[in-house]
Write a protein that holds these residues in place. Structure first.
Motif, PDB file in Angstrom:
ATOM      1  N   LYS A   9     -71.888  -7.588 -26.643  1.00  0.00           N
ATOM      2  CA  LYS A   9     -71.516  -6.294 -27.212  1.00  0.00           C
ATOM      3  C   LYS A   9     -71.800  -5.156 -26.238  1.00  0.00           C
ATOM      4  O   LYS A   9     -71.167  -4.129 -26.300  1.00  0.00           O
ATOM      5  N   SER A  10     -72.790  -5.340 -25.362  1.00  0.00           N
ATOM      6  CA  SER A  10     -73.154  -4.264 -24.457  1.00  0.00           C
ATOM      7  C   SER A  10     -72.280  -4.224 -23.202  1.00  0.00           C
ATOM      8  O   SER A  10     -72.363  -3.276 -22.438  1.00  0.00           O
ATOM      9  N   VAL A  11     -71.453  -5.221 -22.988  1.00  0.00           N
ATOM     10  CA  VAL A  11     -70.541  -5.216 -21.836  1.00  0.00           C
ATOM     11  C   VAL A  11     -69.460  -4.175 -22.083  1.00  0.00           C
ATOM     12  O   VAL A  11     -68.819  -4.171 -23.132  1.00  0.00           O
ATOM     13  N   ARG A  12     -69.272  -3.307 -21.104  1.00  0.00           N
ATOM     14  CA  ARG A  12     -68.240  -2.277 -21.250  1.00  0.00           C
ATOM     15  C   ARG A  12     -67.091  -2.580 -20.301  1.00  0.00           C
ATOM     16  O   ARG A  12     -67.301  -2.969 -19.163  1.00  0.00           O
ATOM     17  N   GLY A  13     -65.890  -2.419 -20.787  1.00  0.00           N
ATOM     18  CA  GLY A  13     -64.703  -2.628 -19.966  1.00  0.00           C
ATOM     19  C   GLY A  13     -64.263  -4.076 -19.857  1.00  0.00           C
ATOM     20  O   GLY A  13     -63.507  -4.426 -18.959  1.00  0.00           O
ATOM     21  N   ASP A  14     -64.716  -4.932 -20.789  1.00  0.00           N
ATOM     22  CA  ASP A  14     -64.388  -6.361 -20.718  1.00  0.00           C
ATOM     23  C   ASP A  14     -62.880  -6.599 -20.774  1.00  0.00           C
ATOM     24  O   ASP A  14     -62.344  -7.335 -19.947  1.00  0.00           O
ATOM     25  N   LYS A  15     -62.209  -5.977 -21.716  1.00  0.00           N
ATOM     26  CA  LYS A  15     -60.759  -6.175 -21.853  1.00  0.00           C
ATOM     27  C   LYS A  15     -60.023  -5.657 -20.612  1.00  0.00           C
ATOM     28  O   LYS A  15     -59.129  -6.313 -20.083  1.00  0.00           O
ATOM     29  N   PHE A  16     -60.439  -4.493 -20.132  1.00  0.00           N
ATOM     30  CA  PHE A  16     -59.810  -3.902 -18.950  1.00  0.00           C
ATOM     31  C   PHE A  16     -59.979  -4.797 -17.728  1.00  0.00           C
ATOM     32  O   PHE A  16     -59.024  -5.031 -16.987  1.00  0.00           O
ATOM     33  N   ILE A  17     -61.208  -5.315 -17.519  1.00  0.00           N
ATOM     34  CA  ILE A  17     -61.428  -6.150 -16.320  1.00  0.00           C
ATOM     35  C   ILE A  17     -60.676  -7.463 -16.443  1.00  0.00           C
ATOM     36  O   ILE A  17     -60.192  -8.003 -15.454  1.00  0.00           O
ATOM     37  N   ARG A  18     -60.547  -7.982 -17.644  1.00  0.00           N
ATOM     38  CA  ARG A  18     -59.776  -9.218 -17.820  1.00  0.00           C
ATOM     39  C   ARG A  18     -58.313  -9.004 -17.433  1.00  0.00           C
ATOM     40  O   ARG A  18     -57.730  -9.816 -16.719  1.00  0.00           O
ATOM     41  N   TYR A  19     -57.723  -7.900 -17.883  1.00  0.00           N
ATOM     42  CA  TYR A  19     -56.335  -7.604 -17.505  1.00  0.00           C
ATOM     43  C   TYR A  19     -56.220  -7.372 -15.992  1.00  0.00           C
ATOM     44  O   TYR A  19     -55.267  -7.814 -15.354  1.00  0.00           O
ATOM     45  N   THR A  20     -57.189  -6.665 -15.444  1.00  0.00           N
ATOM     46  CA  THR A  20     -57.188  -6.401 -14.004  1.00  0.00           C
ATOM     47  C   THR A  20     -57.257  -7.707 -13.213  1.00  0.00           C
ATOM     48  O   THR A  20     -56.489  -7.909 -12.264  1.00  0.00           O
ATOM     49  N   LEU A  21     -58.165  -8.591 -13.618  1.00  0.00           N
ATOM     50  CA  LEU A  21     -58.315  -9.864 -12.903  1.00  0.00           C
ATOM     51  C   LEU A  21     -57.094 -10.757 -13.079  1.00  0.00           C
ATOM     52  O   LEU A  21     -56.684 -11.453 -12.142  1.00  0.00           O
ATOM     53  N   TRP A  22     -56.504 -10.764 -14.277  1.00  0.00           N
ATOM     54  CA  TRP A  22     -55.272 -11.551 -14.472  1.00  0.00           C
ATOM     55  C   TRP A  22     -54.164 -11.034 -13.546  1.00  0.00           C
ATOM     56  O   TRP A  22     -53.465 -11.822 -12.902  1.00  0.00           O
ATOM     57  N   ALA A  23     -54.002  -9.711 -13.487  1.00  0.00           N
ATOM     58  CA  ALA A  23     -52.976  -9.136 -12.615  1.00  0.00           C
ATOM     59  C   ALA A  23     -53.282  -9.448 -11.149  1.00  0.00           C
ATOM     60  O   ALA A  23     -52.379  -9.802 -10.373  1.00  0.00           O
ATOM     61  N   ASN A  24     -54.546  -9.340 -10.774  1.00  0.00           N
ATOM     62  CA  ASN A  24     -54.963  -9.651  -9.410  1.00  0.00           C
ATOM     63  C   ASN A  24     -54.676 -11.120  -9.098  1.00  0.00           C
ATOM     64  O   ASN A  24     -54.081 -11.452  -8.072  1.00  0.00           O
ATOM     65  N   GLY A  25     -55.086 -12.002  -9.991  1.00  0.00           N
ATOM     66  CA  GLY A  25     -54.884 -13.433  -9.772  1.00  0.00           C
ATOM     67  C   GLY A  25     -53.416 -13.818  -9.709  1.00  0.00           C
ATOM     68  O   GLY A  25     -53.004 -14.594  -8.840  1.00  0.00           O
ATOM     69  N   LEU A  26     -52.630 -13.280 -10.625  1.00  0.00           N
ATOM     70  CA  LEU A  26     -51.205 -13.612 -10.651  1.00  0.00           C
ATOM     71  C   LEU A  26     -50.491 -13.122  -9.392  1.00  0.00           C
ATOM     72  O   LEU A  26     -49.780 -13.889  -8.734  1.00  0.00           O
ATOM     73  N   SER A  27     -50.707 -11.867  -9.038  1.00  0.00           N
ATOM     74  CA  SER A  27     -50.022 -11.325  -7.856  1.00  0.00           C
ATOM     75  C   SER A  27     -50.512 -12.006  -6.574  1.00  0.00           C
ATOM     76  O   SER A  27     -49.709 -12.313  -5.686  1.00  0.00           O
ATOM     77  N   THR A  28     -51.796 -12.268  -6.489  1.00  0.00           N
ATOM     78  CA  THR A  28     -52.346 -12.946  -5.319  1.00  0.00           C
ATOM     79  C   THR A  28     -51.832 -14.372  -5.224  1.00  0.00           C
ATOM     80  O   THR A  28     -51.508 -14.854  -4.134  1.00  0.00           O
ATOM     81  N   GLY A  29     -51.738 -15.044  -6.364  1.00  0.00           N
ATOM     82  CA  GLY A  29     -51.235 -16.410  -6.385  1.00  0.00           C
ATOM     83  C   GLY A  29     -49.790 -16.499  -5.920  1.00  0.00           C
ATOM     84  O   GLY A  29     -49.438 -17.369  -5.113  1.00  0.00           O
ATOM     85  N   VAL A  30     -48.961 -15.591  -6.414  1.00  0.00           N
ATOM     86  CA  VAL A  30     -47.550 -15.570  -6.002  1.00  0.00           C
ATOM     87  C   VAL A  30     -47.460 -15.315  -4.500  1.00  0.00           C
ATOM     88  O   VAL A  30     -46.727 -16.007  -3.780  1.00  0.00           O
ATOM     89  N   PHE A  31     -48.221 -14.351  -4.026  1.00  0.00           N
ATOM     90  CA  PHE A  31     -48.223 -14.013  -2.606  1.00  0.00           C
ATOM     91  C   PHE A  31     -48.717 -15.196  -1.767  1.00  0.00           C
ATOM     92  O   PHE A  31     -48.136 -15.524  -0.734  1.00  0.00           O
ATOM     93  N   GLY A  32     -49.766 -15.855  -2.229  1.00  0.00           N
ATOM     94  CA  GLY A  32     -50.309 -17.012  -1.517  1.00  0.00           C
ATOM     95  C   GLY A  32     -49.320 -18.155  -1.424  1.00  0.00           C
ATOM     96  O   GLY A  32     -49.153 -18.769  -0.362  1.00  0.00           O
ATOM     97  N   VAL A  33     -48.643 -18.441  -2.529  1.00  0.00           N
ATOM     98  CA  VAL A  33     -47.650 -19.525  -2.539  1.00  0.00           C
ATOM     99  C   VAL A  33     -46.486 -19.192  -1.604  1.00  0.00           C
ATOM    100  O   VAL A  33     -45.999 -20.060  -0.876  1.00  0.00           O
ATOM    101  N   ILE A  34     -46.058 -17.944  -1.602  1.00  0.00           N
ATOM    102  CA  ILE A  34     -44.980 -17.531  -0.685  1.00  0.00           C
ATOM    103  C   ILE A  34     -45.413 -17.752   0.762  1.00  0.00           C
ATOM    104  O   ILE A  34     -44.640 -18.273   1.583  1.00  0.00           O
TER     105      ILE A  34
END
Length: 146
Positions: A9-34
């Protein structure tokens, strides 16, 4: 169980960091595969004539993505893990600046290559700032995952 509940409950920004990391992972993964599948094409497009280095960079990025997605899947995202991701992203930005600044010394980048490297560095920099922000807000929870 109660202690874990209070920590979560005391973690702040959990939802935001999850979206940020998903976007980071997805874009990095696509770039890496290319980079892994089409290193010669990327080399010709950008002027970065070291195809093997591009493929190796792609492999590193895929490994990085595994760490990012592993972190996202955790019930509580440890701020220290996010700090590590942020540092890696900041190093990517610094490396990109160095790559553009050294243009002509090791190779000649195309104008499109300079723009693409700059654009990727900007996006990665945004991820790094978001990750650093999460770490800063939650840095006192570094023992929460113990």
């Amino acid at each position: 169980m109660n202690q874990t509940h209070r920590v979560e409950k005391s973690v702040r920004g959990d939802k935001f960091i999850r979206y940020t990391l998903w976007a980071n992972g997805l874009s990095t993964g696509v770039f890496g595969v290319i980079l892994i599948l089409f290193p010669h094409f990327v080399a010709n497009l950008t002027g970065l004539d070291r195809s093997s280095a591009l493929a190796e960079t792609g492999i590193f990025l895929v490994i990085f993505v595994a760490f990012v997605f592993g972190t996202v899947k955790m019930k509580l995202i440890p701020p220290l893990y996010v700090l590590i991701l942020s540092v890696v992203d900041f190093l990517w930005v610094i490396g990109s600046i160095f790559l553009i600044a050294k243009d002509g010394t090791w190779f000649t980048m195309t104008l499109l290559g300079i723009w693409l490297v700059g654009l990727v560095a900007f996006v990665v920099g945004v991820f790094a700032v978001c990750e650093l922000s999460y770490w800063w807000i939650n840095r006192s929870l570094k023992r929460a995952s113990d």
